[in-house]
Design a protein around this motif. Structure first.
Motif, PDB file in Angstrom:
ATOM      1  N   ASP A  10      31.633 -27.673   8.034  1.00  0.00           N
ATOM      2  CA  ASP A  10      31.528 -29.172   7.248  1.00  0.00           C
ATOM      3  C   ASP A  10      30.369 -29.233   5.952  1.00  0.00           C
ATOM      4  O   ASP A  10      29.336 -29.622   6.937  1.00  0.00           O
ATOM      5  N   PHE A  11      30.588 -28.950   5.153  1.00  0.00           N
ATOM      6  CA  PHE A  11      29.734 -29.014   4.024  1.00  0.00           C
ATOM      7  C   PHE A  11      29.333 -30.360   3.343  1.00  0.00           C
ATOM      8  O   PHE A  11      29.228 -30.599   1.814  1.00  0.00           O
ATOM      9  N   GLY A  12      30.315 -31.413   3.679  1.00  0.00           N
ATOM     10  CA  GLY A  12      30.642 -32.752   2.649  1.00  0.00           C
ATOM     11  C   GLY A  12      29.706 -33.190   2.469  1.00  0.00           C
ATOM     12  O   GLY A  12      29.380 -34.184   1.829  1.00  0.00           O
ATOM     13  N   ASP A  13      28.534 -33.416   3.888  1.00  0.00           N
ATOM     14  CA  ASP A  13      27.423 -34.746   4.530  1.00  0.00           C
ATOM     15  C   ASP A  13      26.371 -34.134   4.652  1.00  0.00           C
ATOM     16  O   ASP A  13      26.056 -33.617   5.325  1.00  0.00           O
ATOM     17  N   ASP A  14      25.448 -33.957   3.539  1.00  0.00           N
ATOM     18  CA  ASP A  14      23.904 -33.185   3.923  1.00  0.00           C
ATOM     19  C   ASP A  14      23.122 -34.098   5.318  1.00  0.00           C
ATOM     20  O   ASP A  14      22.089 -33.538   5.829  1.00  0.00           O
TER      21      ASP A  14
ATOM     22  N   GLN B  58      27.976 -20.935   3.890  1.00  0.00           N
ATOM     23  CA  GLN B  58      29.611 -21.456   3.513  1.00  0.00           C
ATOM     24  C   GLN B  58      30.187 -20.691   4.166  1.00  0.00           C
ATOM     25  O   GLN B  58      31.810 -21.233   3.954  1.00  0.00           O
TER      26      GLN B  58
ATOM     27  N   ALA C 228      32.594 -22.370   6.079  1.00  0.00           N
ATOM     28  CA  ALA C 228      33.449 -23.752   6.047  1.00  0.00           C
ATOM     29  C   ALA C 228      34.773 -23.348   6.737  1.00  0.00           C
ATOM     30  O   ALA C 228      35.717 -23.130   5.908  1.00  0.00           O
TER      31      ALA C 228
ATOM     32  N   ASP D   5      34.612 -30.919  10.320  1.00  0.00           N
ATOM     33  CA  ASP D   5      34.644 -32.307   9.713  1.00  0.00           C
ATOM     34  C   ASP D   5      34.339 -33.394  11.151  1.00  0.00           C
ATOM     35  O   ASP D   5      33.875 -34.638  10.696  1.00  0.00           O
TER      36      ASP D   5
END
Length: 141
Positions: free
Chosen positions: A18-22, A47, A50, A78
Motif C-alpha cells: 500500500d503506497f498511500g501513506d509514506d 510499486q 502495489a 492497506d
C-alpha cells in the motif's frame, strides 16, 4: 508481478503493498526496528507490489525455483497502513500457503526470529490467534 524479493540473510521480508501513506510506512519500520535488540527485517517498498494479493504472493512463490522460494513474509497492506497499531499480515508460503494472521510490530521480533531459525512453525503462531486473527504473544492465550 514477476517474483518475490530475495533475502541474503536471516531477516524476515516486510513487503509494502500500500503506497498511500509514506508516514505510516515510516512508522511501521520505526516500530519494528525499535521493538527488538537486533535487525530482524528487510524492507521492500516497490510499486511493483502495489495492491498485491495473498494469492498472487502464493502463486509467485510456487512458480519460483527451489533456491528462490521463501517460507513466509510480512505484508504491509492497506489494512496494516490504516490500522492504528499497524498490524502486519504474516503470510505462510510453505506449509499452508496463504494462511495468514496479523502481527503488531511489538511482536514482530519474536515471530520473525523464531520463524527465521525454524524454532517454531508458522502454525505455532497462527494457532494462537483465537477468533481475532492477531498474534498477541503466547502468554495472552
Amino acid at each position: 508481478m514477476a517474483s518475490l524479493p530475495q533475502l541474503e540473510d536471516l531477516t524476515s521480508l516486510v513487503l509494502r503493498s500500500d503506497f498511500g501513506d509514506d508516514a505510516a510506512w515510516d512508522a511501521i519500520k520505526a516500530a519494528i526496528d525499535g521493538s527488538g535488540g537486533h535487525r530482524s527485517a528487510t524492507y521492500v517498498s516497490d510499486q511493483a507490489y502495489a495492491g498485491v494479493s495473498v494469492q498472487a504472493l502464493v502463486e509467485a512463490d510456487a512458480a519460483a525455483d527451489e533456491a528462490d522460494k521463501i517460507t513466509y513474509l510480512f505484508l504491509a497492506d492497506d489494512v496494516c497502513m490504516a490500522d492504528e497499531e499497524h498490524r502486519l499480515l504474516a503470510v505462510d508460503l510453505f506449509d499452508e500457503p496463504g494462511r495468514s494472521f496479523r502481527v503488531p510490530p511489538r511482536w514482530f521480533p519474536d515471530v520473525s526470529t523464531n520463524l527465521s531459525i525454524a524454532n517454531l512453525d508458522f502454525a505455532d503462531f497462527a494457532d494462537t490467534t483465537g477468533g481475532f486473527g492477531t498474534f498477541q504473544g503466547f502468554d495472552s492465550r
